[in-house]
Design an enzyme around this catalytic site. Structure first.
Site, PDB file in Angstrom:
ATOM      1  N   LYS A   1       0.852  -1.195   0.035  1.00  0.00           N
ATOM      2  CA  LYS A   1       0.076   0.220  -0.091  1.00  0.00           C
ATOM      3  C   LYS A   1       0.761   1.337  -0.032  1.00  0.00           C
ATOM      4  CE  LYS A   1      -4.200   1.751   0.906  1.00  0.00           C
ATOM      5  NZ  LYS A   1      -5.311   1.686   0.041  1.00  0.00           N
TER       6      LYS A   1
ATOM      7  N   LYS B   1      -3.356 -13.544 -10.759  1.00  0.00           N
ATOM      8  CA  LYS B   1      -3.703 -14.118  -9.924  1.00  0.00           C
ATOM      9  C   LYS B   1      -5.371 -13.881  -9.491  1.00  0.00           C
ATOM     10  CE  LYS B   1      -3.500 -14.204  -4.748  1.00  0.00           C
ATOM     11  NZ  LYS B   1      -4.013 -13.368  -3.674  1.00  0.00           N
TER      12      LYS B   1
ATOM     13  N   LYS C   1     -10.261 -10.608  -5.709  1.00  0.00           N
ATOM     14  CA  LYS C   1     -11.373  -9.693  -5.706  1.00  0.00           C
ATOM     15  C   LYS C   1     -11.021  -8.496  -6.131  1.00  0.00           C
ATOM     16  CE  LYS C   1     -12.353 -12.015  -2.163  1.00  0.00           C
ATOM     17  NZ  LYS C   1     -12.326 -12.234  -0.719  1.00  0.00           N
TER      18      LYS C   1
HETATM   19  P1  ADP Z   1      -8.767 -11.921  -2.461  1.00  0.00           P
HETATM   20  O1  ADP Z   1      -7.326 -11.806  -2.970  1.00  0.00           O
HETATM   21  O2  ADP Z   1      -9.488 -12.187  -3.555  1.00  0.00           O
HETATM   22  O3  ADP Z   1      -9.038 -10.892  -1.636  1.00  0.00           O
HETATM   23  P2  ADP Z   1      -8.237 -13.397   0.122  1.00  0.00           P
HETATM   24  O4  ADP Z   1      -7.108 -12.431   0.364  1.00  0.00           O
HETATM   25  O5  ADP Z   1      -9.633 -13.186   0.971  1.00  0.00           O
HETATM   26  O6  ADP Z   1      -8.573 -13.098  -1.560  1.00  0.00           O
HETATM   27  O7  ADP Z   1      -7.926 -14.841   0.253  1.00  0.00           O
HETATM   28  C1  ADP Z   1      -8.510 -15.933   1.100  1.00  0.00           C
HETATM   29  C2  ADP Z   1      -7.695 -16.977   1.053  1.00  0.00           C
HETATM   30  O8  ADP Z   1      -7.694 -17.705  -0.137  1.00  0.00           O
HETATM   31  C3  ADP Z   1      -6.165 -16.939   1.350  1.00  0.00           C
HETATM   32  O9  ADP Z   1      -5.567 -18.002   2.067  1.00  0.00           O
HETATM   33  C4  ADP Z   1      -5.375 -16.569  -0.092  1.00  0.00           C
HETATM   34  O10 ADP Z   1      -4.055 -17.011   0.034  1.00  0.00           O
HETATM   35  C5  ADP Z   1      -6.294 -17.635  -0.848  1.00  0.00           C
HETATM   36  N1  ADP Z   1      -6.231 -17.052  -2.093  1.00  0.00           N
HETATM   37  C6  ADP Z   1      -6.912 -16.082  -2.694  1.00  0.00           C
HETATM   38  N2  ADP Z   1      -6.843 -16.174  -4.162  1.00  0.00           N
HETATM   39  C7  ADP Z   1      -6.059 -17.144  -4.437  1.00  0.00           C
HETATM   40  C8  ADP Z   1      -5.454 -17.439  -5.450  1.00  0.00           C
HETATM   41  N3  ADP Z   1      -5.652 -16.598  -6.582  1.00  0.00           N
HETATM   42  N4  ADP Z   1      -4.673 -18.583  -5.474  1.00  0.00           N
HETATM   43  C9  ADP Z   1      -4.567 -19.223  -4.515  1.00  0.00           C
HETATM   44  N5  ADP Z   1      -4.950 -19.089  -3.415  1.00  0.00           N
HETATM   45  C10 ADP Z   1      -5.767 -17.974  -3.294  1.00  0.00           C
END
Ligand code: ADP
Ligand code: TRP
Length: 331
Positions: free
Chosen positions: A112, A200, A203
């Site tokens: 950030k 990747k 959201k």
């Molecule tokens: P986002 O990036 O959509 O906000 P989060 O940070 O809430 O997702 O991730 C929740 C869990 O899912 C974490 O353990 C994160 O490492 C896993 N995760 C999220 N996106 C991925 C991805 N593209 N590949 C592998 N693991 C993921």
């Protein structure tokens, strides 16, 4: 005695295939051999979700996702983080043993700051203390329930390493094994699930595929996966294709080999590949999808399960805080 596997998911939106493959599926697989502690990290989500109705909806979605995919609330612990006040008390206590430098190095905060600077803004613009201190709360999540392993996506590895470090420091400082030293578990095959655009899935990139979509909506979504412009007849390389990358995470090895052969042979268009992906997704997630929508339409069932989880979890968190307070001398 079984070891403990612990992980949390933030209710920041609709759970997607990256969450499922990177976090939920591996965590559920571990429940065969580990005691499990799986929870909804709502106070972590509060660093970004600051609308009550939205938060409540997201919490129900994450809870329904875990339950629909097979988490058994009778086994292990399943709760909402904010229901366990001891976690916040422990978070403060641990923050007094956490070097500020750790927080400066924490990747979410660092990213950030880097972005702010690149945009010529104040380095700490839009950084709230929740974001800055995020890893302290996560340390409390992990150490409270004596986690041996913490299945997470690669991006969370650093946070689990902080928890390890703090557990070791604390134990050493007081000369007793108050906390179990946790270890991150990252499945290499699912460390970065690609999203619609090949980056990747996240959201924040607006490239997600929800775990539970009705067939029609799913078809529409899969239609958006970016592919190259090769025509139907051309032989294609499965390994560089986003559709195939997702396919092989759901298909059996035989199915994977068969589809790879079709790619290489030519005569198969992207629409065909996407239809195959839809088939495996429907097969594996279809039954859970029904349960998911049932729960979302009966949130009182979720309330009951979370109330039960809270009671069970607090027996353990109270015990742990008694030990911590005794150690600190605060009672
Ligand atoms: P986002 O990036 O959509 O906000 P989060 O940070 O809430 O997702 O991730 C929740 C869990 O899912 C974490 O353990 C994160 O490492 C896993 N995760 C999220 N996106 C991925 C991805 N593209 N590949 C592998 N693991 C993921
Ligand atoms: N920070 C994790 C994420 O962004 C969610 C989380 C909160 C978590 N507390 C945790 C994960 C404890 C594992 C253990 O995905």
């Amino acid at each position: 005695m079984k070891k403990t596997s612990l992980t949390g998911i933030k209710p920041t939106g609709t759970p997607h295939l990256g969450n499922y493959l990177g976090a939920i599926r591996p965590a559920l697989e571990l429940s065969k051999n580990y005691d499990t502690v799986y929870f909804i990290a709502d106070y972590h989500a509060l660093t970004t979700v600051q609308n009550g109705a939205q938060m409540r909806e997201n919490i129900y979605k994450v809870a329904a996702t875990w339950l629909a995919l097979g988490l058994n609330p009778e086994e292990g612990l399943f709760y909402k983080q904010s229901d366990i006040p001891e976690i916040f008390e422990l978070s403060w206590a641990l923050s007094c043993f956490t070097p500020k430098g750790f927080m400066n190095r924490a990747h979410a905060y660092k990213d950030k700051v880097a972005k702010n600077m690149a945009n010529g803004e104040d380095p700490d613009a839009n950084v709230n203390m929740g974001l800055y201190g995020y890893p302290c709360l996560m340390n409390a999540d992990i150490l409270m329930f004596k986690a041996d392993i913490v299945p997470v996506g690669k991006d969370q590895k650093q946070h689990v390493e902080f928890a390890r470090d703090i557990a070791i420091r604390f134990n050493k400082h007081f000369g007793k094994e108050v906390f179990t030293v946790p270890e991150p578990v990252i499945q290499e095959s699912t460390d970065v699930i690609p999203g619609l655009d090949g980056r990747k899935m996240s959201k924040s990139y607006d490239n997600i595929i929800d775990i539970f979509l009705e067939s029609k909506a799913l078809k529409k979504k899969l239609g958006k996966i970016v592919t190259n412009s090769q025509g139907i007849e051309e032989p294609k390389d499965p390994d560089s294709c986003n559709v195939f990358k997702l396919y092989k995470l759901f298909a059996t090895p035989e199915q994977t080999d068969a589809l790879a052969a079709r790619y290489r042979a030519g005569g198969m268009g992207w629409g065909h590949a996407k239809a195959e992906l839809q088939n495996v997704l429907e097969e594996q997630l279809g039954p859970a999808r029904e349960k998911y929508f049932h729960l979302l339409n009966h949130t009182e069932e979720i309330d009951k399960i979370l109330a039960y989880g809270k009671e069970k979890a607090r027996i353990r968190s109270k015990e742990m805080m008694d030990i911590v307070r005794e150690t600190l001398g605060t009672f």
